[in-house]
Enzyme design. Structure first.
Site, PDB file in Angstrom:
ATOM      1  N   SER A 219      20.925  56.730 -11.835  1.00  0.00           N
ATOM      2  CA  SER A 219      21.482  57.773 -13.244  1.00  0.00           C
ATOM      3  C   SER A 219      22.020  56.661 -13.982  1.00  0.00           C
ATOM      4  CB  SER A 219      23.184  58.278 -11.968  1.00  0.00           C
ATOM      5  OG  SER A 219      24.395  58.042 -12.378  1.00  0.00           O
ATOM      6  N   LYS A 220      22.971  57.856 -14.820  1.00  0.00           N
ATOM      7  CA  LYS A 220      23.247  57.297 -16.314  1.00  0.00           C
ATOM      8  C   LYS A 220      23.864  56.576 -16.179  1.00  0.00           C
ATOM      9  CE  LYS A 220      24.882  61.331 -18.450  1.00  0.00           C
ATOM     10  NZ  LYS A 220      23.905  62.627 -17.257  1.00  0.00           N
ATOM     11  N   ARG A 221      24.811  56.320 -15.547  1.00  0.00           N
ATOM     12  CA  ARG A 221      26.219  55.922 -15.158  1.00  0.00           C
ATOM     13  C   ARG A 221      25.688  54.531 -14.740  1.00  0.00           C
ATOM     14  NH1 ARG A 221      27.641  60.444 -14.268  1.00  0.00           N
ATOM     15  NH2 ARG A 221      26.486  60.837 -12.763  1.00  0.00           N
TER      16      ARG A 221
END
Ligand code: GLU
Length: 458
Positions: free
Chosen positions: A225-227
């Site tokens: 994920s973008k995290r």
């Protein structure tokens, strides 16, 4: 004529997964001589902003993924931002209403499936729903193979606030933009039966679908994920990564070029890329592998190219702003080229080269202790300084300097190594760095001697 599109939603950051989807579309267009369309899916107004759009444009440009049609490029099928296509959607919705394939209920517009209907009580959702007896929808995915899915409930296509849903506008745009191949992440496979039913209801040809495997996070299960660490493209841009390294790395996330090919030019990737070579199994993100590829690209850069990129990075970092100002151009170039074979990436350069540009460099206490604790390092350094002082020692080649040190060592019955550590400590304050004689050549006699004398006096 093959037409593909990359259809990002500008909801924040441009992450590795988006970049890979964009790349596969771009590669397929370039491989087939087709057209690469950029379409901005910005119907979710609250989550979108102009700044987010620029992140997409900048990242695509940085990666070299130029689009043939889309914002800034023009084309016959625009506008290319969904937020500007409302009149087109209204026309298409009207077509569905006129054909009896859509109806209004509770303020929303619903897509109507064809088949026998009956009501059941859905215990899970705690309400009565209308089920429709339909034949399974068939998807012949170019990567997944044949996939079947049953759509058995009408679904909303325009919300009660008047906004059309993703499935509807996505399909309308693919029809209107004459998209022949939909290449996108596997997370959209579950939407595809709805999309296929919409294409059919509009009487439009169903495009080929190619759902590319997920990218798993580096450690542990689950989708990246973008995290996750290392997930954002802009981070690599900021860190001075070579964009081709990232393109090369991304191309291998789920695609097998055959053989054990790894480092490939963009031209070679374009030549080899095809959808049958895309794997079904998920790909795992490996930041170390990316860093390693980047290192290979840094090493292979032609001198001028390397220097240009390094200087741009220094400028962005304001490396020379606090110190005495910008160094001499020729000196900077020599320092950079001397360091090129030794660094992992452009981002290492400011720290790696810092002592070249200031007389105020720190002496590493641990290294000093270790270096000064054995043999007679001060005597060795004195001898070395006295030799390097002599004008007969040619400072313009590494070899001449090396020979002078070797001659000195031989005369004292010692080796090169007896001089190396203390000399390096004196002129750089550390025990790592480019090769010693190259460092002397680049620093020049005066600077080297001044540093040695200062060290001896301290
Ligand atoms: N806007 C969608 C996304 O960002 C694109 C879906 C598609 O490619 O069809 O996931």
């Amino acid at each position: 004529m093959i037409r593909v599109r990359f259809a990002p939603s500008p909801t924040g950051f441009f992450h590795i997964g988006s970049a890979r989807t964009a790349l596969f579309n771009w590669l397929y267009a370039r491989h087939t001589g087709g057209t690469f369309v950029l379409r901005i899916e910005d119907t979710d107004r609250e989550r979108n902003s102009e700044a987010f759009l620029n992140v997409i444009y900048d990242s695509l440009k940085w990666l070299g993924l130029n689009w043939d049609e889309g914002p800034g490029a023009g084309g016959d099928h625009g506008p290319y931002r969904q937020s500007e296509r409302d009149p087109i959607y209204r026309d298409y919705i009207q077509k569905l209403l006129d054909a009896g394939r859509a109806y209004e209920k509770d303020g929303a517009i619903w897509f109507k499936l064809i088949g026998e209907r009956h009501e059941i009580f859905d215990a899970h959702r705690k309400k009565t729903v209308v089920k429709v007896k339909t034949a399974p929808t068939e998807i012949n995915d170019l990567i997944r193979g044949r996939v079947e899915r049953v759509e058995d409930e009408d679904f909303v296509i325009v919300r009660s606030d008047g906004s059309p849903v993703f499935h509807l506008v996505n399909v309308i745009d693919d029809i209107a933009m004459k998209i022949t191949h939909v290449i996108r992440g596997e997370d959209h496979l579950s939407n595809t039966s709805k999309h296929v039913e919409l294409f059919k209801a509009f009487g439009a040809p169903v495009p080929h679908f190619a759902h590319i495997p997920l990218i798993l996070k580096q450690n542990g299960p689950g989708k990246m994920s973008k995290r996750d660490q290392g997930a954002l493209v802009e981070e690599y841009q900021r860190r001075g990564y070579i964009p081709h390294a990232l393109v090369n790395f991304l191309s291998l996330l789920g695609w097998n070029p055959g053989g054990d090919r790894e480092i490939m030019s963009v031209a070679e990737i374009i030549r080899l890329f095809d959808l049958p070579g895309v794997n079904q199994s998920n790909a795992r993100f490996d930041e170390k592998k990316l860093a390693h590829m980047n290192m290979a690209y840094v090493l292979a850069l032609a001198p001028d190219d390397f220097v240009t990129r390094a200087k741009a990075f220094f400028a962005k970092q304001n490396t020379f702003s606090q110190s005495a100002g910008a160094p001499d151009e020729a000196y900077l170039r020599d320092v950079l080229l001397l360091s090129q074979p030794k660094i992992k990436g452009i981002e290492d350069l400011p720290a790696y080269t810092a002592y070249f540009f200031t007389e105020d460099y720190a002496i590493d206490a641990k290294v000093r202790e270790k270096t000064m604790s054995k043999g007679a390092p001060k005597t060795r350094l004195r001898e070395l300084a006295d030799v390097l002082k002599q004008p007969s020692v040619d400072f313009s080649t590494d070899l001449a300097i090396e020979e002078a040190i070797k001659k000195l060592a031989a005369a004292k019955g010692l080796g090169f190594g007896d001089y190396q550590a203390v000399a390096r400590l004196a002129v750089s304050g550390t025990n790592i760095g480019p090769n010693l004689t190259g460092m002397f050549r680049v620093m020049g006699r005066d600077r080297v001697l001044a540093r040695m004398e200062r060290f001896l006096a301290a």
